[in-house]
Design a protein around this motif. Structure first.
Motif, PDB file in Angstrom:
ATOM      1  N   PRO A  72       0.809  -0.983  -0.727  1.00  0.00           N
ATOM      2  CA  PRO A  72      -0.232  -0.284   0.392  1.00  0.00           C
ATOM      3  C   PRO A  72       1.006   1.835   0.264  1.00  0.00           C
ATOM      4  O   PRO A  72       1.669   1.322   0.339  1.00  0.00           O
ATOM      5  CB  PRO A  72      -1.295  -0.858   1.395  1.00  0.00           C
ATOM      6  N   GLU A  73       0.299   2.193  -0.376  1.00  0.00           N
ATOM      7  CA  GLU A  73       1.841   3.595  -0.369  1.00  0.00           C
ATOM      8  C   GLU A  73       1.487   4.536   0.812  1.00  0.00           C
ATOM      9  O   GLU A  73       2.853   5.080   1.015  1.00  0.00           O
ATOM     10  CB  GLU A  73      -0.087   5.030  -1.552  1.00  0.00           C
ATOM     11  N   PRO A  74       1.058   3.774   1.900  1.00  0.00           N
ATOM     12  CA  PRO A  74       1.843   4.895   3.308  1.00  0.00           C
ATOM     13  C   PRO A  74       3.081   3.516   3.251  1.00  0.00           C
ATOM     14  O   PRO A  74       4.454   4.526   3.800  1.00  0.00           O
ATOM     15  CB  PRO A  74       0.986   4.165   4.178  1.00  0.00           C
ATOM     16  N   ASP A  75       3.550   2.774   3.358  1.00  0.00           N
ATOM     17  CA  ASP A  75       4.660   1.945   3.029  1.00  0.00           C
ATOM     18  C   ASP A  75       5.688   2.761   1.976  1.00  0.00           C
ATOM     19  O   ASP A  75       5.317   2.931   1.151  1.00  0.00           O
ATOM     20  CB  ASP A  75       4.324   0.217   2.599  1.00  0.00           C
ATOM     21  N   ASP A 216      -3.152  -2.724 -16.869  1.00  0.00           N
ATOM     22  CA  ASP A 216      -3.268  -2.503 -15.329  1.00  0.00           C
ATOM     23  C   ASP A 216      -2.207  -1.495 -14.628  1.00  0.00           C
ATOM     24  O   ASP A 216      -1.977  -2.429 -14.858  1.00  0.00           O
ATOM     25  CB  ASP A 216      -3.889  -3.048 -14.923  1.00  0.00           C
ATOM     26  N   CYS A 217      -2.126   0.019 -14.733  1.00  0.00           N
ATOM     27  CA  CYS A 217      -0.947   0.321 -14.419  1.00  0.00           C
ATOM     28  C   CYS A 217      -0.533   0.535 -12.759  1.00  0.00           C
ATOM     29  O   CYS A 217       0.267   0.863 -12.251  1.00  0.00           O
ATOM     30  CB  CYS A 217       0.064   1.468 -15.221  1.00  0.00           C
ATOM     31  N   ALA A 218      -1.330  -0.163 -12.680  1.00  0.00           N
ATOM     32  CA  ALA A 218      -1.174   0.120 -10.496  1.00  0.00           C
ATOM     33  C   ALA A 218      -1.191   1.681 -10.293  1.00  0.00           C
ATOM     34  O   ALA A 218      -1.331   1.374  -8.874  1.00  0.00           O
ATOM     35  CB  ALA A 218      -0.233  -1.378  -9.853  1.00  0.00           C
ATOM     36  N   ASN A 219      -1.958   1.923 -11.013  1.00  0.00           N
ATOM     37  CA  ASN A 219      -1.429   3.481  -9.880  1.00  0.00           C
ATOM     38  C   ASN A 219      -0.088   4.319 -10.183  1.00  0.00           C
ATOM     39  O   ASN A 219       0.117   5.413  -9.632  1.00  0.00           O
ATOM     40  CB  ASN A 219      -2.584   4.351  -9.953  1.00  0.00           C
ATOM     41  N   LEU A 252      -2.013   4.315  -5.811  1.00  0.00           N
ATOM     42  CA  LEU A 252      -1.104   3.747  -5.898  1.00  0.00           C
ATOM     43  C   LEU A 252      -1.666   1.541  -4.952  1.00  0.00           C
ATOM     44  O   LEU A 252      -2.057   1.574  -3.632  1.00  0.00           O
ATOM     45  CB  LEU A 252       0.168   3.706  -5.496  1.00  0.00           C
ATOM     46  N   ASN A 253      -2.096   0.563  -6.229  1.00  0.00           N
ATOM     47  CA  ASN A 253      -2.382  -0.359  -5.534  1.00  0.00           C
ATOM     48  C   ASN A 253      -3.052  -0.787  -5.091  1.00  0.00           C
ATOM     49  O   ASN A 253      -3.425  -1.456  -4.757  1.00  0.00           O
ATOM     50  CB  ASN A 253      -0.978  -1.355  -4.373  1.00  0.00           C
ATOM     51  N   ASN A 254      -4.272   0.241  -5.175  1.00  0.00           N
ATOM     52  CA  ASN A 254      -5.171   0.689  -4.342  1.00  0.00           C
ATOM     53  C   ASN A 254      -6.313  -0.243  -5.573  1.00  0.00           C
ATOM     54  O   ASN A 254      -6.654   1.056  -6.576  1.00  0.00           O
ATOM     55  CB  ASN A 254      -5.609   1.799  -3.929  1.00  0.00           C
ATOM     56  N   ALA A 255      -6.998  -1.517  -4.503  1.00  0.00           N
ATOM     57  CA  ALA A 255      -7.855  -2.055  -5.894  1.00  0.00           C
ATOM     58  C   ALA A 255      -7.531  -2.368  -7.100  1.00  0.00           C
ATOM     59  O   ALA A 255      -8.404  -2.401  -8.504  1.00  0.00           O
ATOM     60  CB  ALA A 255      -8.945  -1.510  -5.295  1.00  0.00           C
ATOM     61  N   PRO A 268     -10.130  -6.450 -11.466  1.00  0.00           N
ATOM     62  CA  PRO A 268     -10.197  -4.378 -10.896  1.00  0.00           C
ATOM     63  C   PRO A 268     -11.334  -4.029 -11.299  1.00  0.00           C
ATOM     64  O   PRO A 268     -11.536  -4.180 -12.603  1.00  0.00           O
ATOM     65  CB  PRO A 268      -8.241  -4.051 -11.051  1.00  0.00           C
ATOM     66  N   PRO A 269     -11.708  -3.655 -10.235  1.00  0.00           N
ATOM     67  CA  PRO A 269     -13.224  -3.008 -10.236  1.00  0.00           C
ATOM     68  C   PRO A 269     -13.036  -1.585 -11.697  1.00  0.00           C
ATOM     69  O   PRO A 269     -14.092  -1.295 -12.147  1.00  0.00           O
ATOM     70  CB  PRO A 269     -13.714  -1.904  -9.035  1.00  0.00           C
ATOM     71  N   SER A 270     -11.766  -1.007 -11.789  1.00  0.00           N
ATOM     72  CA  SER A 270     -12.288   0.375 -12.908  1.00  0.00           C
ATOM     73  C   SER A 270     -12.018  -0.555 -14.048  1.00  0.00           C
ATOM     74  O   SER A 270     -12.155   0.299 -15.421  1.00  0.00           O
ATOM     75  CB  SER A 270     -10.173   0.786 -11.976  1.00  0.00           C
ATOM     76  N   LEU A 271     -11.445  -1.966 -14.523  1.00  0.00           N
ATOM     77  CA  LEU A 271     -11.480  -2.424 -15.165  1.00  0.00           C
ATOM     78  C   LEU A 271     -13.076  -3.402 -15.719  1.00  0.00           C
ATOM     79  O   LEU A 271     -13.222  -3.870 -16.743  1.00  0.00           O
ATOM     80  CB  LEU A 271     -10.653  -3.813 -15.571  1.00  0.00           C
ATOM     81  N   ALA A 272     -13.776  -3.122 -14.724  1.00  0.00           N
ATOM     82  CA  ALA A 272     -14.942  -3.915 -15.081  1.00  0.00           C
ATOM     83  C   ALA A 272     -16.023  -3.853 -15.948  1.00  0.00           C
ATOM     84  O   ALA A 272     -16.309  -4.967 -16.548  1.00  0.00           O
ATOM     85  CB  ALA A 272     -16.128  -3.560 -13.343  1.00  0.00           C
ATOM     86  N   ASN A 273     -16.038  -2.958 -17.140  1.00  0.00           N
ATOM     87  CA  ASN A 273     -16.623  -2.409 -17.809  1.00  0.00           C
ATOM     88  C   ASN A 273     -15.648  -2.351 -19.392  1.00  0.00           C
ATOM     89  O   ASN A 273     -16.711  -2.628 -20.234  1.00  0.00           O
ATOM     90  CB  ASN A 273     -17.393  -1.023 -18.106  1.00  0.00           C
ATOM     91  N   GLU A 274     -14.108  -2.619 -19.122  1.00  0.00           N
ATOM     92  CA  GLU A 274     -13.265  -2.034 -19.648  1.00  0.00           C
ATOM     93  C   GLU A 274     -13.044  -3.864 -20.699  1.00  0.00           C
ATOM     94  O   GLU A 274     -12.217  -3.932 -22.450  1.00  0.00           O
ATOM     95  CB  GLU A 274     -12.374  -1.904 -20.079  1.00  0.00           C
ATOM     96  N   LEU A 275     -13.604  -5.135 -20.910  1.00  0.00           N
ATOM     97  CA  LEU A 275     -13.359  -6.301 -22.018  1.00  0.00           C
ATOM     98  C   LEU A 275     -14.160  -6.576 -21.464  1.00  0.00           C
ATOM     99  O   LEU A 275     -15.082  -6.983 -20.743  1.00  0.00           O
ATOM    100  CB  LEU A 275     -12.546  -6.741 -20.490  1.00  0.00           C
TER     101      LEU A 275
END
Length: 551
Positions: A72-75, A216-219, A252-255, A268-275
């Motif tokens: 996760p990003e704080p690390d 998906d570049c994981a931000n 970063l790396n979030n979902a 990843p939820p952000s790709l739900a309608n992309e494929l």
């Protein structure tokens, strides 16, 4: 007069980076990794150590990467890279841990002096270090701490800026092999992109055009690498990048990202309608050294193609090329896995080439792969690469093919040597490798996935009081202690068709990981939780407080 440590400079700068008193740091497979907010002193001390490591190796350039990969990003974290782009020599991990944990500046100076004496370092040698970071918000301040350490030891430095972990590894090897017969490539990002894209275009030349690929570049910093390589690839491959918000706090790396795909086994939820049905995509992790593929099947279901699937695809292709080139007597291809590799993948591969199982951790896989002429290794989590021994590269360079078919296969093998980043797992290089094989085989995700069918599996974590009580053997597949526990696990496994389970202590937290497989998903889940229950009971937990899922 022999050169001396610049103690005054080290002490003055070390005072600016005091160690937090309540934390013990440990250099492991991933270097140091924890909350970025507590790593200031560690980065300073790693800077000093990197300079000492370079001096020890006659002024060869050492790499330092500031990243926490899929965390996760704080690390955040930091790891050192040895001259050939490989991980820090294992014996120096103890030096890193010792320096990081020195309680005061005075203790730190004594620890530095001990490293110099124990490693027999000639302080008159130069120190050269190249460093980089990923996109984490804590990166700039930690790099400033690192720079103080490098200044304290008098190192000559090069800042590679914000880039991927694999590019930093590439740069280290390229710098150290410059002008030699083993020259790896131009020591710049441009050199890296030219090397990969040039080989890829040669490999897919004349093949039907590949469909666009969702990435998906994981931000994370992989988004920058994808954007930069596009002009080099031209029309040989089209990317559809997603999760590229590198400046959005908390993204970063979030979902998203390779670790999310592997652990949740869903898009990843952000790709739900992309494929759409039949389309494929892939995910990087935060520093772009892991790669997971996936596709949507005819029933509109998500299907994961993990590191095991990548290994099977790639190894099969390379074995075929070696045979077609007429080199099967000269070149031995082998594959390295860990206990986490799916049993079906091991069976599939063992029918085709030698398979070796080693303990979890990239350094174990990498070293084992070096024992083959061509060594393929991929962890199930998507981290992996292919190593071509120097002798094999010499064979490929000098071999005279006797037929057009041999000539074609040889050309492909030579291009694979250029395409594959042999220093470390590299999501971008591995992506181009996968796309090469898919183009040659005319495979979609469906054909690739059908090479073998994964056994259903489940991974469970059990919190324990003392993780050191759990000791393993046989590449972490069997418990030596606590005594008697392995026998209970064996008895339980026999009750499940196709059952397999192992227990291993985590190297990074106070948990024990339980992995289980069986022919049915419900049985794999049940076996995992029953074994987890045995582990829970063994640690002296009160049966009344035993988690319900372990019953």
């Amino acid at each position: 007069m022999a050169a001396q440590l610049p103690l005054d400079d080290i002490a003055r700068l070390a005072d600016l980076h005091p160690k937090p008193g309540h934390i013990r740091f440990q250099y492991g497979t991933a270097g140091f990794r924890t909350l970025g907010s507590v790593l200031d002193s560690v980065l300073f001390r790693v800077g000093v150590l990197a300079g000492l490591r370079s001096k020890k190796l006659d002024g060869k350039t050492i790499g330092v990467m500031v990243t926490a990969s899929h965390n996760p990003e704080p690390d955040n974290g930091v790891k050192l890279v040895d001259p050939r782009g490989e991980m820090l020599e294992a014996s120096w991990e103890a030096h890193a841990t010792s320096l990081a944990n020195a309680a005061s500046t005075e203790d730190f100076l004594q620890a530095v002096d001990a490293v110099v004496k124990n490693a027999k370092i000639d302080l008159s040698k130069p120190a050269k270090v190249i460093y980089a970071r990923d996109t984490r918000p804590s990166g700039p301040s930690l790099v400033a701490s690192l720079e103080d350490g490098l200044k304290a030891i008098g190192a000559e430095t090069r800042d590679a800026g914000v880039t991927t972990t694999p590019i930093l590894h590439y740069l280290v090897r390229a710098i150290n092999t410059k002008g030699t017969s083993a020259e790896y490539g131009d020591d710049s990002e441009d050199g890296y992109f030219k090397k990969l894209s040039g080989a890829f275009k040669q490999l897919v030349s004349g093949k039907p055009a590949l469909p666009p690929l969702v990435v998906d570049c994981a931000n994370g910093v992989g988004a920058n690498a994808v954007e930069k390589i596009v002009p080099y690839l031209g029309d040989s491959l089209t990317f559809i990048p997603h999760n590229t918000a590198t400046a959005t706090p908390g993204a970063l790396n979030n979902a998203c990202g390779a670790d999310y795909v592997k652990t949740t086994q869903k898009l990843p939820p952000s790709l739900a309608n992309e494929l759409k049905s039949g389309e494929r995509g892939c995910s990087f992790d935060g520093d772009a050294d892991r790669l997971m593929y996936f596709y949507i099947d005819a029933r509109n279901q998500f299907r994961m193609l993990d590191g095991d699937k990548i290994a099977a695809l790639v190894a099969g292709f390379i074995v075929e090329l070696v045979k077609n080139a007429g080199l099967e007597e000269k070149i031995r291809v082998g594959i390295v896995q860990t206990a986490y590799a799916n049993g079906s993948s091991t069976k599939y591969l063992a029918d085709r080439l030698p398979v070796r199982c080693v303990p979890t951790g990239v350094k174990h896989l990498h070293h084992a792969a070096e024992h083959f002429n061509i060594g393929v290794y991929f962890e199930a989590n998507g981290h992996g690469t292919v190593l071509f021994s120097p002798e094999t590269q010499g064979t490929l360079a000098s071999y005279e093919p006797s037929t057009p078919a041999q000539s074609t296969a040889l050309k492909h093998l030579r291009n694979l040597v250029q395409l594959i980043n042999q220093t470390v797992g590299d999501a971008l290089s591995d992506l181009l490798l996968v796309e090469t094989v898919l183009a040659h085989k005319s495979y979609s995700g469906v054909e690739w996935d059908s090479l073998y069918v994964d056994l259903p599996n489940r991974l469970v974590k059990v919190l324990v009081a003392d993780v050191r009580a759990f000791q393993t053997e046989d590449a972490e597949r069997r418990l030596v202690s606590p005594r008697g526990l392995q026998g209970k696990i064996d008895a339980l496994v026999k009750r499940y068709e196709g059952g397999r389970s192992f227990v291993r202590p985590s190297g990074t937290e106070d948990v024990v990981r339980v992995y289980a497989e069986a022919v049915m998903k419900s049985q794999a889940d049940e076996l995992a939780f029953r074994v987890a229950g045995l582990v829970y009971d063994e640690t002296g937990g009160d049966p009344a407080t035993r988690p319900k899922e372990f019953l």
